[in-house]
Design an enzyme around this catalytic site. Structure first.
Site, PDB file in Angstrom:
ATOM      1  N   LYS A   1       8.461  11.930  45.879  1.00 12.92           N
ATOM      2  CA  LYS A   1       7.986  13.267  46.286  1.00 12.92           C
ATOM      3  C   LYS A   1       8.119  13.432  47.793  1.00 12.92           C
ATOM      4  CE  LYS A   1       2.973  13.530  47.087  1.00 12.92           C
ATOM      5  NZ  LYS A   1       2.961  13.632  48.516  1.00 12.92           N
ATOM      6  N   ASN A   2       7.851  12.318  48.523  1.00 13.19           N
ATOM      7  CA  ASN A   2       7.848  12.434  49.981  1.00 13.19           C
ATOM      8  C   ASN A   2       9.243  12.429  50.594  1.00 13.19           C
ATOM      9  OD1 ASN A   2       5.140  12.664  49.866  1.00 13.19           O
ATOM     10  ND2 ASN A   2       4.687  10.556  50.458  1.00 13.19           N
TER      11      ASN A   2
ATOM     12  N   ARG B   1       1.770  19.476  52.264  1.00 12.26           N
ATOM     13  CA  ARG B   1       1.967  19.327  53.714  1.00 12.26           C
ATOM     14  C   ARG B   1       3.303  19.914  54.173  1.00 12.26           C
ATOM     15  NH1 ARG B   1      -2.015  17.638  56.406  1.00 12.26           N
ATOM     16  NH2 ARG B   1      -0.685  16.659  57.958  1.00 12.26           N
TER      17      ARG B   1
ATOM     18  N   ASP C   1      -3.715  15.661  50.485  1.00  9.09           N
ATOM     19  CA  ASP C   1      -4.897  14.999  49.949  1.00  9.09           C
ATOM     20  C   ASP C   1      -5.988  14.836  50.998  1.00  9.09           C
ATOM     21  OD1 ASP C   1      -3.680  14.607  47.459  1.00  9.09           O
ATOM     22  OD2 ASP C   1      -2.463  13.042  48.371  1.00  9.09           O
TER      23      ASP C   1
ATOM     24  N   ASP D   1       0.202   3.919  50.866  1.00 15.11           N
ATOM     25  CA  ASP D   1       0.195   4.467  49.499  1.00 15.11           C
ATOM     26  C   ASP D   1       0.144   3.371  48.423  1.00 15.11           C
ATOM     27  OD1 ASP D   1       0.451   6.841  50.822  1.00 15.11           O
ATOM     28  OD2 ASP D   1       2.532   7.178  50.296  1.00 15.11           O
TER      29      ASP D   1
ATOM     30  N   VAL E   1      -3.970   3.352  58.426  1.00 23.30           N
ATOM     31  CA  VAL E   1      -3.120   4.544  58.634  1.00 23.30           C
ATOM     32  C   VAL E   1      -3.941   5.834  58.540  1.00 23.30           C
ATOM     33  CG1 VAL E   1      -1.076   5.802  57.849  1.00 23.30           C
ATOM     34  CG2 VAL E   1      -1.100   3.293  57.782  1.00 23.30           C
TER      35      VAL E   1
HETATM   36  N1  EPU Z   1      -1.544  12.111  62.770  1.00 22.21           N
HETATM   37  C1  EPU Z   1      -2.151  12.763  63.809  1.00 22.21           C
HETATM   38  N2  EPU Z   1      -1.589  13.932  64.250  1.00 22.21           N
HETATM   39  C2  EPU Z   1      -0.477  14.473  63.679  1.00 22.21           C
HETATM   40  C3  EPU Z   1       0.147  13.774  62.610  1.00 22.21           C
HETATM   41  C4  EPU Z   1      -0.416  12.590  62.170  1.00 22.21           C
HETATM   42  O1  EPU Z   1      -3.168  12.311  64.349  1.00 22.21           O
HETATM   43  O2  EPU Z   1      -0.025  15.547  64.130  1.00 22.21           O
HETATM   44  C5  EPU Z   1      -2.135  10.850  62.273  1.00 22.21           C
HETATM   45  C6  EPU Z   1      -2.708  11.017  60.866  1.00 22.21           C
HETATM   46  O3  EPU Z   1      -3.992  11.582  60.878  1.00 22.21           O
HETATM   47  C7  EPU Z   1      -2.683   9.615  60.318  1.00 22.21           C
HETATM   48  C8  EPU Z   1      -1.448   9.027  60.991  1.00 22.21           C
HETATM   49  O4  EPU Z   1      -1.141   9.866  62.114  1.00 22.21           O
HETATM   50  O5  EPU Z   1      -3.811   8.910  60.735  1.00 22.21           O
HETATM   51  C9  EPU Z   1      -0.246   8.905  60.106  1.00 22.21           C
HETATM   52  O6  EPU Z   1       0.059  10.166  59.516  1.00 22.21           O
HETATM   53  P1  EPU Z   1       1.554  10.567  59.140  1.00 22.21           P
HETATM   54  O7  EPU Z   1       1.903  11.790  59.927  1.00 22.21           O
HETATM   55  O8  EPU Z   1       2.411   9.386  59.248  1.00 22.21           O
HETATM   56  O9  EPU Z   1       1.387  10.954  57.612  1.00 22.21           O
HETATM   57  P2  EPU Z   1       1.918  12.238  56.900  1.00 22.21           P
HETATM   58  O10 EPU Z   1       3.264  12.589  57.343  1.00 22.21           O
HETATM   59  O11 EPU Z   1       0.860  13.287  56.872  1.00 22.21           O
HETATM   60  C10 EPU Z   1       3.174  10.983  54.980  1.00 22.21           C
HETATM   61  C11 EPU Z   1       3.110  10.992  53.483  1.00 22.21           C
HETATM   62  C12 EPU Z   1       1.881  10.225  53.028  1.00 22.21           C
HETATM   63  C13 EPU Z   1       1.994   8.798  53.527  1.00 22.21           C
HETATM   64  C14 EPU Z   1       2.101   8.819  55.065  1.00 22.21           C
HETATM   65  C15 EPU Z   1       2.260   7.450  55.688  1.00 22.21           C
HETATM   66  C16 EPU Z   1       4.115  13.111  52.959  1.00 22.21           C
HETATM   67  C17 EPU Z   1       3.954  14.503  52.456  1.00 22.21           C
HETATM   68  N3  EPU Z   1       3.017  12.389  53.037  1.00 22.21           N
HETATM   69  O12 EPU Z   1       2.011  11.675  55.414  1.00 22.21           O
HETATM   70  O13 EPU Z   1       1.894  10.224  51.622  1.00 22.21           O
HETATM   71  O14 EPU Z   1       0.862   8.075  53.132  1.00 22.21           O
HETATM   72  O15 EPU Z   1       3.221   9.637  55.454  1.00 22.21           O
HETATM   73  O16 EPU Z   1       3.370   6.826  55.199  1.00 22.21           O
HETATM   74  O17 EPU Z   1       5.213  12.659  53.256  1.00 22.21           O
HETATM   75  C18 EPU Z   1       1.001  10.551  49.481  1.00 22.21           C
HETATM   76  O18 EPU Z   1       2.152  10.727  49.094  1.00 22.21           O
HETATM   77  O19 EPU Z   1       0.038  10.410  48.715  1.00 22.21           O
HETATM   78  C19 EPU Z   1       0.746  10.506  50.909  1.00 22.21           C
HETATM   79  C20 EPU Z   1      -0.450  10.677  51.425  1.00 22.21           C
END
Ligand code: EPU
Length: 447
Positions: free
Chosen positions: A30-31, A100, A124, A312, A334
């Site tokens: 999905k991601n 997202r 989530d 994850d 994370v």
């Molecule tokens: N963060 C910030 N500011 C931002 C962006 C991120 O502080 O502007 C922080 C977050 O709060 C977190 C950390 O940085 O503590 C990492 O967040 P990241 O941006 O890497 O995560 P994401 O892009 O929101 C994606 C996946 C997640 C997966 C994470 C880490 C998608 C839609 N989601 O999230 O997947 O766990 O990367 O690999 O791609 C899931 O599929 O269930 C899921 C949560």
């Protein structure tokens, strides 16, 4: 598709089922698929994504693209995307909070129309999930960005390349920068970029579309903007989280699941973690299987950025810990609130205690906060069936695992969360021998 409001919802009723065994074929994640769909906005002409999973998030993202004037055709495992001649600059408010993806559309919309509005993003409830890195990156590239109550508005006649250092290697922010830098004027250098396989897959797809992207050592990515991109075709790599989750389904039930379609190189840390707990692997170029000749042992595990133990993977592992001999320690580094699903597991008899101090590894960036991000798990716990409301997509899968080995039947509410992120989970679990039935039940407050 946007879900209609309803007073009943689908629930799953799961009975203890003995060993789960058989073959599972995983598709793209999905991601990865949803980000590829956003990238396809930028190509002149059709893009094709093969090996796409049939997950709820594809439906949501398709509807978003269509509302902007981009044609999407999803058939079987193939998605074709063709941007129209006129593109809308606003993602409708109806998509508020569904996933997202809207935040990733800001850069592409700025390239296509010079302005953009995206509603507040969802996903989530696993932590604060701010979008400040995305916003600061776009500002550094010359966009005027305003945060409102309903969403984010941005304007830029032309994005410019910039030097950006991310405070944390965020997957989403790195993707925002890639999707914005590929058509920007000049060079963008990102330091402390995320290097997760899904990010690299996106970079490779953009390269196929004509982008100039260099992946350098030390988390550095250099992108030289080009004037235009064309459509491209790609086949997604297998979902490493689904692969891990089904391997755990076999292990936890004393069975053996053979997972096809996800290469070993995406599971290195996961395989070693399970092997240290006593799992035995059979690894070929086409499939991987895991079994446990004896009861597994507990372990200390800390999540982290790639190539560390993926956050994850943590939720299925936690249920496996409850069925392993002795104590296990989990340190989530994370997301600050990723253990939000623990009460659901506790209600099924899982002996898990959560802490705000950093356990099982060096102190992480949450060590001064009140966030409950470490856990001690006692095995072997006798699990019992319960009526459980699932808070998020990954927690949902874990509750299915717990239900599979519990005594008595379990009712799972909020299964739409699982269907948002896993390819046909009901069919996959049924084929492994899980006794599971779909039913309709009144919506519980808060589900
Ligand atoms: N963060 C910030 N500011 C931002 C962006 C991120 O502080 O502007 C922080 C977050 O709060 C977190 C950390 O940085 O503590 C990492 O967040 P990241 O941006 O890497 O995560 P994401 O892009 O929101 C994606 C996946 C997640 C997966 C994470 C880490 C998608 C839609 N989601 O999230 O997947 O766990 O990367 O690999 O791609 C899931 O599929 O269930 C899921 C949560």
């Amino acid at each position: 598709m946007v879900e209609p409001s309803t007073t009943t919802e689908e629930v799953w009723r799961i009975e203890p089922s003995g060993r789960l065994q058989g073959d599972v074929f995983v598709r793209g994640s999905k991601n990865a698929v949803t980000k590829h769909m956003v990238a396809a906005m930028l190509g002149r002409g059709e893009s094709t994504i093969h090996n796409a999973p049939e997950v709820g998030d594809v439906g949501i993202t398709s509807a978003m693209l269509e509302s902007l004037g981009i044609a999407v055709e999803a058939k079987g495992d193939t998605i074709r995307i063709t941007p129209g001649d006129t593109i809308e600059s606003r993602v409708p408010l109806a998509f508020t909070g569904l996933n997202r993806i809207p935040i990733l559309m800001l850069g592409p919309l700025l390239h296509l129309t010079g302005e953009a509005f995206v509603p507040l993003v969802g996903g989530d409830p696993i932590g604060q999930r701010p979008v400040d890195f995305h916003v600061e990156a776009l500002r550094a590239m010359g966009a005027e960005v305003e945060l409102g109550e309903a969403g984010i508005t941005a304007k830029a006649s032309r994005l410019r390349g910039a030097r950006i250092e991310l405070p944390y290697p965020s997957v989403g922010a790195t993707e925002t920068i890639l999707l914005s830098a590929v058509l920007a004027e000049g060079k963008t250098v990102v330091r402390n970029a995320a290097m997760e396989p899904e990010v690299i897959e996106l970079a490779l797809f953009l390269q196929r579309m004509g982008a100039l992207i260099e992946l350098s050592p030390d988390r550095r990515i250099v992108v030289e903007g080009v004037p235009r991109l064309h459509g491209a075709s790609t086949r997604l790599a297998g979902d490493r989280l689904e692969a891990f989750s089904y391997l755990v389904a076999g292990l936890i039930s004393g069975g053996e699941v053979r997972v096809h379609g996800c290469h070993q190189d995406r599971l290195v840390t996961a395989i070693t973690t399970l092997a240290r707990m006593g799992a035995q692997f059979h690894i070929t170029d086409d499939w991987i299987s895991a079994s446990a000749p004896e009861r597994l042992r507990g372990a200390p595990v800390q999540t982290g950025t790639h190539p560390g133990f993926m956050t994850d993977w943590q939720t299925p592992l936690m249920v496996l810990f409850t069925q392993a001999e002795g104590m296990s320690v989990l340190h989530e580094t994370v997301f600050d609130n990723r253990l939000v699903y623990v009460p659901a597991l506790q209600s099924m008899g899982c002996e898990i205690e959560v802490f705000s101090v950093c356990l099982g590894g060096p102190a992480c960036r949450f060590h001064d906060s009140n966030s409950l991000h470490s856990a001690i798990v006692r095995g072997v716990s006798k699990l019992r069936g319960a009526d459980v409301t699932l808070p998020d997509v990954r927690a949902g899968f874990s509750a299915v695992l717990a239900a599979a080995v519990a005594e008595g039947s379990t009712t799972l509410r909020g299964v739409r969360h699982i269907e948002r992120g896993y390819h046909r989970p009901f069919e996959q679990f049924t084929s492994l021998g899980l006794r599971i039935q779909k039913d309709q039940a009144p919506v519980h407050a808060g589900s």
